[in-house]
Design a protein around this motif. Structure first.
Motif, short mmCIF file in Angstrom:
data_model
loop_
_atom_site.label_atom_id
_atom_site.label_comp_id
_atom_site.label_asym_id
_atom_site.label_seq_id
_atom_site.Cartn_x
_atom_site.Cartn_y
_atom_site.Cartn_z
N TYR A 36 0.84 -1.18 0.00
CA TYR A 36 0.00 0.00 0.00
C TYR A 36 0.88 1.24 0.00
CZ TYR A 36 -4.31 -2.60 0.82
OH TYR A 36 -5.40 -3.43 0.69
N GLN A 38 0.83 5.43 0.74
CA GLN A 38 0.06 6.45 1.45
C GLN A 38 0.73 7.81 1.33
OE1 GLN A 38 -0.19 6.04 5.75
NE2 GLN A 38 -2.19 7.05 5.81
N GLY A 41 -1.77 12.89 4.71
CA GLY A 41 -3.14 13.34 4.84
C GLY A 41 -4.16 12.47 4.12
N LYS A 42 -3.73 11.38 3.55
CA LYS A 42 -4.62 10.48 2.80
C LYS A 42 -4.62 9.09 3.41
CE LYS A 42 -5.50 13.46 -0.55
NZ LYS A 42 -6.88 13.98 -0.80
N GLY A 43 -5.63 8.31 3.05
CA GLY A 43 -5.63 6.91 3.44
C GLY A 43 -4.73 6.10 2.52
N PRO A 44 -4.27 4.93 2.99
CA PRO A 44 -3.45 4.07 2.12
C PRO A 44 -4.25 3.60 0.91
CG PRO A 44 -3.34 3.37 4.42
CD PRO A 44 -4.44 4.37 4.33
N LEU A 46 -4.02 0.61 -2.38
CA LEU A 46 -3.32 -0.56 -2.90
C LEU A 46 -2.47 -0.17 -4.11
CD1 LEU A 46 -2.93 -3.66 -2.74
CD2 LEU A 46 -4.75 -3.83 -4.45
N PHE A 89 3.67 0.63 2.77
CA PHE A 89 3.41 -0.45 3.73
C PHE A 89 3.35 -1.78 2.99
CE2 PHE A 89 2.38 2.06 7.42
CZ PHE A 89 1.85 3.23 6.93
N PHE A 103 -0.15 -5.56 8.64
CA PHE A 103 0.67 -4.55 7.99
C PHE A 103 2.05 -4.44 8.63
CE2 PHE A 103 -2.13 -2.32 5.07
CZ PHE A 103 -3.39 -2.75 5.47
N GLY A 104 3.05 -4.17 7.80
CA GLY A 104 4.36 -3.80 8.31
C GLY A 104 4.31 -2.37 8.86
N PRO A 105 5.36 -1.91 9.53
CA PRO A 105 5.36 -0.60 10.17
C PRO A 105 5.50 0.58 9.21
CG PRO A 105 7.45 -1.68 10.54
CD PRO A 105 6.57 -2.69 9.89
N GLY A 106 5.85 0.31 7.96
CA GLY A 106 5.92 1.37 6.97
C GLY A 106 7.32 1.89 6.71
N GLY B 40 5.57 3.90 13.67
CA GLY B 40 6.31 2.69 14.04
C GLY B 40 5.48 1.44 14.15
N HIS B 41 4.16 1.58 14.02
CA HIS B 41 3.28 0.41 14.15
C HIS B 41 2.50 0.12 12.88
CE1 HIS B 41 3.79 -0.35 18.46
NE2 HIS B 41 3.89 0.94 18.58
N GLY B 42 2.61 0.94 11.89
CA GLY B 42 1.82 0.73 10.70
C GLY B 42 0.35 0.86 11.00
N LEU B 43 -0.44 -0.01 10.39
CA LEU B 43 -1.88 -0.03 10.62
C LEU B 43 -2.23 -1.27 11.42
CD1 LEU B 43 -2.24 0.92 7.01
CD2 LEU B 43 -3.76 2.03 8.62
N PHE B 90 -8.49 4.91 10.60
CA PHE B 90 -8.90 4.71 9.22
C PHE B 90 -9.98 3.64 9.14
CE2 PHE B 90 -6.14 7.31 6.73
CZ PHE B 90 -4.98 7.43 7.47
N PHE B 104 -9.43 2.45 1.54
CA PHE B 104 -9.37 3.20 2.79
C PHE B 104 -10.04 4.56 2.67
CE2 PHE B 104 -6.66 0.80 5.69
CZ PHE B 104 -6.16 -0.17 4.84
N GLY B 105 -10.64 4.98 3.76
CA GLY B 105 -11.18 6.33 3.87
C GLY B 105 -10.08 7.33 4.15
#
Lengths: 113, 113
Positions: A36, A38, A41-44, A46, A89, A103-106, B40-43, B90, B104-105
């Motif tokens: 994903y 991101q 200010g937006k949602g993730p 795909l 992510f 999800f991974g931490p990003g 640090g935690h992602g989603l 989210f 995602f929103g």
């Protein structure tokens, strides 16, 4: 065993470079691996996804490489552009977990001109 | 954002007060999810719903409850907000299993003082 590890935490590349983001998992029951993207200010959203029966998938400038034996997968962005600057992510899910995506931490990517 | 709205978009509240976040979709998708996003935690999945009045817990459900009385609406309630629940929340939807794309929103930024 449900955890998905992701590295690096942040990444800075020059325009045209090839950033690589790596992810690893433990649970061999995972059978779907989406990425994903991101923007602030937006949602993730795909970006691209792969299943373990293939070793590579390419969509435009984005490529996922998958190593089933090592339980690792990675995202490569060819000819990166400043517009690719975002947080990425990796994730994993399995049919038996009934609707849960881990999800991974990003990774925060900055592509500088 | 694929026909998903979240309200409010920003909220500041005090410890101990109840808070309800709303997710509304116009896609008629069966599955709806609430995630929280922290550095640090992602989603991390809080709760999800697989149909009207059908909900289940996710990874970090303590302190949260949900309700889904209509296909299009999924409510997340913090019964008594704590500072540890300060986060960006989210909502996501998917047509079918997690191997279907999750949309995602735009997110709700909640601050608990």
């Amino acid at each position: 065993q449900q955890q998905v590890k992701q590295s690096p935490q942040s990444l800075i590349v020059q325009k045209g470079g090839i950033p690589i983001i790596n992810c690893a998992y433990e649970n061999t029951a995972f059978d779907y691996f989406p990425w994903y993207q991101q923007f602030p200010g937006k949602g993730p959203a795909l970006l691209i996804a792969i299943r373990p029966d293939v070793s590579e998938k390419k969509e435009g400038r984005f490529t996922i490489s998958f190593n089933k034996s090592a339980k690792q997968f990675s995202l490569h962005i060819m000819d990166s552009q400043p517009g690719d600057s975002a947080t990425y992510f990796c994730a994993a899910s399995m049919k038996t977990s009934y609707d849960k995506v881990i999800f991974g931490p990003g990774t925060s990517l900055s592509v500088i001109p | 954002d694929a026909g998903i709205t979240q309200s409010p978009r920003h909220k500041v509240t005090e410890t101990g007060t109840p808070v309800t976040l709303r997710c509304h979709q116009t896609e008629n998708h069966r599955y709806m999810y609430w995630y929280r996003q922290d550095p640090g935690h992602g989603l991390r999945l809080i709760h999800y719903s697989y149909g009207v009045k059908d909900t289940d817990k996710g990874e970090v459900s303590d302190g949260y409850s949900v309700s889904r009385s209509k296909t299009e609406d999924f409510l997340l309630t913090l019964e008594s907000a704590t500072s540890s629940q300060t986060s960006v929340y989210f909502c996501a939807i998917s047509e079918g299993r997690p191997t279907d794309t999750q949309y995602f929103g735009p997110g709700t930024r909640l601050t608990v003082l």
